[in-house]
Scaffold this motif. Structure first.
Motif, PDB file in Angstrom:
ATOM      1  N   ALA A   6      86.887  60.137 -27.690  1.00  0.00           N
ATOM      2  CA  ALA A   6      87.066  60.252 -26.177  1.00  0.00           C
ATOM      3  C   ALA A   6      87.049  61.033 -25.546  1.00  0.00           C
ATOM      4  CB  ALA A   6      87.872  59.071 -26.080  1.00  0.00           C
ATOM      5  N   ASN A   7      86.418  60.421 -23.826  1.00  0.00           N
ATOM      6  CA  ASN A   7      86.241  61.027 -22.944  1.00  0.00           C
ATOM      7  C   ASN A   7      87.365  60.863 -22.612  1.00  0.00           C
ATOM      8  OD1 ASN A   7      85.084  58.955 -22.029  1.00  0.00           O
ATOM      9  ND2 ASN A   7      82.930  59.692 -22.077  1.00  0.00           N
ATOM     10  N   LYS A   8      87.085  61.011 -20.588  1.00  0.00           N
ATOM     11  CA  LYS A   8      88.259  60.789 -19.746  1.00  0.00           C
ATOM     12  C   LYS A   8      87.919  59.563 -19.145  1.00  0.00           C
ATOM     13  CE  LYS A   8      88.879  65.228 -18.122  1.00  0.00           C
ATOM     14  NZ  LYS A   8      89.265  66.554 -17.044  1.00  0.00           N
ATOM     15  N   HIS A   9      86.837  59.715 -19.173  1.00  0.00           N
ATOM     16  CA  HIS A   9      85.882  57.884 -18.131  1.00  0.00           C
ATOM     17  C   HIS A   9      86.842  56.757 -19.460  1.00  0.00           C
ATOM     18  CE1 HIS A   9      84.253  58.920 -15.161  1.00  0.00           C
ATOM     19  NE2 HIS A   9      83.378  60.010 -15.982  1.00  0.00           N
ATOM     20  N   GLN A  10      87.076  56.815 -20.623  1.00  0.00           N
ATOM     21  CA  GLN A  10      87.167  55.741 -21.379  1.00  0.00           C
ATOM     22  C   GLN A  10      88.732  55.768 -21.540  1.00  0.00           C
ATOM     23  OE1 GLN A  10      85.345  57.899 -25.190  1.00  0.00           O
ATOM     24  NE2 GLN A  10      82.891  56.504 -24.458  1.00  0.00           N
ATOM     25  N   ILE A  11      89.516  56.831 -21.800  1.00  0.00           N
ATOM     26  CA  ILE A  11      90.541  56.947 -21.820  1.00  0.00           C
ATOM     27  C   ILE A  11      91.638  56.116 -20.783  1.00  0.00           C
ATOM     28  CG2 ILE A  11      92.611  58.826 -21.794  1.00  0.00           C
ATOM     29  CD1 ILE A  11      91.077  60.800 -22.936  1.00  0.00           C
ATOM     30  N   LYS A  12      90.621  56.262 -19.732  1.00  0.00           N
ATOM     31  CA  LYS A  12      90.887  55.561 -18.520  1.00  0.00           C
ATOM     32  C   LYS A  12      91.245  54.266 -18.283  1.00  0.00           C
ATOM     33  CE  LYS A  12      91.074  55.784 -13.383  1.00  0.00           C
ATOM     34  NZ  LYS A  12      89.882  56.548 -11.550  1.00  0.00           N
ATOM     35  N   LYS A  13      90.093  53.884 -19.007  1.00  0.00           N
ATOM     36  CA  LYS A  13      89.721  52.837 -18.578  1.00  0.00           C
ATOM     37  C   LYS A  13      91.465  51.601 -20.401  1.00  0.00           C
ATOM     38  CE  LYS A  13      84.940  52.645 -17.532  1.00  0.00           C
ATOM     39  NZ  LYS A  13      83.693  51.923 -18.409  1.00  0.00           N
ATOM     40  N   ALA A  14      91.161  52.618 -21.382  1.00  0.00           N
ATOM     41  CA  ALA A  14      92.133  52.000 -22.380  1.00  0.00           C
ATOM     42  C   ALA A  14      93.279  52.158 -21.633  1.00  0.00           C
ATOM     43  CB  ALA A  14      91.773  53.115 -23.668  1.00  0.00           C
TER      44      ALA A  14
ATOM     45  N   LYS B 265      94.187  59.823 -12.746  1.00  0.00           N
ATOM     46  CA  LYS B 265      93.899  61.332 -13.081  1.00  0.00           C
ATOM     47  C   LYS B 265      93.293  61.499 -14.587  1.00  0.00           C
ATOM     48  CE  LYS B 265      95.364  65.648 -11.363  1.00  0.00           C
ATOM     49  NZ  LYS B 265      95.251  67.065 -11.119  1.00  0.00           N
ATOM     50  N   VAL B 266      92.639  61.578 -15.519  1.00  0.00           N
ATOM     51  CA  VAL B 266      92.879  62.214 -16.562  1.00  0.00           C
ATOM     52  C   VAL B 266      92.573  64.000 -16.803  1.00  0.00           C
ATOM     53  CG1 VAL B 266      92.033  61.668 -18.743  1.00  0.00           C
ATOM     54  CG2 VAL B 266      92.458  59.659 -17.739  1.00  0.00           C
ATOM     55  N   ASN B 267      94.142  64.303 -17.463  1.00  0.00           N
ATOM     56  CA  ASN B 267      93.587  65.732 -18.038  1.00  0.00           C
ATOM     57  C   ASN B 267      93.886  65.149 -19.341  1.00  0.00           C
ATOM     58  OD1 ASN B 267      93.364  67.264 -15.415  1.00  0.00           O
ATOM     59  ND2 ASN B 267      95.701  67.127 -15.181  1.00  0.00           N
ATOM     60  N   THR B 268      92.707  65.941 -19.937  1.00  0.00           N
ATOM     61  CA  THR B 268      92.832  66.394 -21.409  1.00  0.00           C
ATOM     62  C   THR B 268      93.241  67.999 -21.744  1.00  0.00           C
ATOM     63  OG1 THR B 268      90.358  66.803 -21.391  1.00  0.00           O
ATOM     64  CG2 THR B 268      91.495  64.500 -21.670  1.00  0.00           C
ATOM     65  N   LEU B 269      93.522  67.551 -23.364  1.00  0.00           N
ATOM     66  CA  LEU B 269      94.187  69.426 -24.450  1.00  0.00           C
ATOM     67  C   LEU B 269      93.871  68.810 -25.752  1.00  0.00           C
ATOM     68  CD1 LEU B 269      95.120  72.032 -24.080  1.00  0.00           C
ATOM     69  CD2 LEU B 269      97.076  70.586 -24.188  1.00  0.00           C
ATOM     70  N   ILE B 270      92.619  69.342 -26.275  1.00  0.00           N
ATOM     71  CA  ILE B 270      92.316  69.392 -27.780  1.00  0.00           C
ATOM     72  C   ILE B 270      93.312  70.360 -28.465  1.00  0.00           C
ATOM     73  CG2 ILE B 270      90.732  69.765 -28.942  1.00  0.00           C
ATOM     74  CD1 ILE B 270      88.752  69.330 -27.253  1.00  0.00           C
TER      75      ILE B 270
ATOM     76  N   THR C 156      95.016  69.988 -32.583  1.00  0.00           N
ATOM     77  CA  THR C 156      94.906  69.795 -33.954  1.00  0.00           C
ATOM     78  C   THR C 156      95.251  68.600 -34.695  1.00  0.00           C
ATOM     79  OG1 THR C 156      96.685  71.101 -35.050  1.00  0.00           O
ATOM     80  CG2 THR C 156      95.388  72.330 -34.319  1.00  0.00           C
ATOM     81  N   ASP C 157      95.398  68.087 -33.611  1.00  0.00           N
ATOM     82  CA  ASP C 157      96.164  66.585 -34.386  1.00  0.00           C
ATOM     83  C   ASP C 157      96.250  65.189 -33.550  1.00  0.00           C
ATOM     84  OD1 ASP C 157      98.493  67.421 -31.911  1.00  0.00           O
ATOM     85  OD2 ASP C 157      99.952  66.180 -32.785  1.00  0.00           O
ATOM     86  N   GLY C 158      94.855  66.090 -32.599  1.00  0.00           N
ATOM     87  CA  GLY C 158      94.340  65.159 -31.845  1.00  0.00           C
ATOM     88  C   GLY C 158      94.325  65.547 -30.294  1.00  0.00           C
ATOM     89  N   LYS C 159      94.146  64.826 -29.792  1.00  0.00           N
ATOM     90  CA  LYS C 159      93.407  64.950 -28.129  1.00  0.00           C
ATOM     91  C   LYS C 159      94.900  64.301 -27.297  1.00  0.00           C
ATOM     92  CE  LYS C 159      89.077  64.850 -25.876  1.00  0.00           C
ATOM     93  NZ  LYS C 159      88.178  64.489 -25.659  1.00  0.00           N
ATOM     94  N   LYS C 160      95.340  65.714 -26.245  1.00  0.00           N
ATOM     95  CA  LYS C 160      96.344  65.481 -25.639  1.00  0.00           C
ATOM     96  C   LYS C 160      95.611  65.294 -24.177  1.00  0.00           C
ATOM     97  CE  LYS C 160     100.618  67.237 -25.648  1.00  0.00           C
ATOM     98  NZ  LYS C 160     102.406  68.000 -25.490  1.00  0.00           N
ATOM     99  N   ALA C 161      96.068  63.745 -23.773  1.00  0.00           N
ATOM    100  CA  ALA C 161      95.716  63.074 -22.442  1.00  0.00           C
ATOM    101  C   ALA C 161      97.193  63.351 -21.648  1.00  0.00           C
ATOM    102  CB  ALA C 161      95.357  62.071 -22.903  1.00  0.00           C
ATOM    103  N   TYR C 162      97.494  63.908 -20.212  1.00  0.00           N
ATOM    104  CA  TYR C 162      97.742  63.287 -19.358  1.00  0.00           C
ATOM    105  C   TYR C 162      96.758  62.693 -18.672  1.00  0.00           C
ATOM    106  CZ  TYR C 162     100.118  67.823 -21.493  1.00  0.00           C
ATOM    107  OH  TYR C 162     100.181  68.773 -21.962  1.00  0.00           O
ATOM    108  N   VAL C 163      97.862  61.532 -18.480  1.00  0.00           N
ATOM    109  CA  VAL C 163      97.156  60.291 -17.322  1.00  0.00           C
ATOM    110  C   VAL C 163      98.209  60.368 -16.202  1.00  0.00           C
ATOM    111  CG1 VAL C 163      96.596  58.100 -17.303  1.00  0.00           C
ATOM    112  CG2 VAL C 163      95.903  58.997 -19.861  1.00  0.00           C
TER     113      VAL C 163
END
Length: 108
Positions: free
Chosen positions: A75-83, A94-99, A101-108
């Motif tokens: 998932a990219n930032k636009h998809q995370i924002k819509k979800a 805004k959305v910040n992401t951090l990849i 080992t257990d997945g991508k972490k999103a700060y919303v």
């Protein structure tokens, strides 16, 4: 005839190749049917957001009006924002992401 060190070896004989005869009524190969193949499922809003982080460091982020989620790696930032907007009914600045080992972490 070869002379010298290699005189005991025979000389290679070249054979000329004739072109193959054309078949007049050769059947064509069957076309590939794409009906049985599965296409990649697009990520829906509930597949993008896996779960919300509730550890202590994430709770400190809530004081700053920031939610922390583990999301799908594709998932990219636009998809995370819509979800997040659809599932939790909140406006996302805004959305910040951090990849990780257990997945991508999103700060919303």
């Amino acid at each position: 005839m070869l002379k010298g060190i290699y005189s005991d070896k025979k000389k290679d004989q070249h054979v000329t190749c004739l072109p193959k005869a054309q078949d007049t009524a050769a059947p064509k190969a069957a076309q590939i049917s794409w009906e049985g193949t599965h296409r990649r499922e697009k990520l829906d809003h509930y597949a993008i957001i896996k779960f919300r982080l509730t550890i202590q460091s994430a709770m400190k982020e809530i004081e700053d009006n920031t939610l922390v989620f583990i999301v799908d790696v594709k998932a990219n930032k636009h998809q995370i924002k819509k979800a997040v907007k659809k599932v939790y009914d909140i406006d996302v600045a805004k959305v910040n992401t951090l990849i990780r080992t257990d997945g991508k972490k999103a700060y919303v």
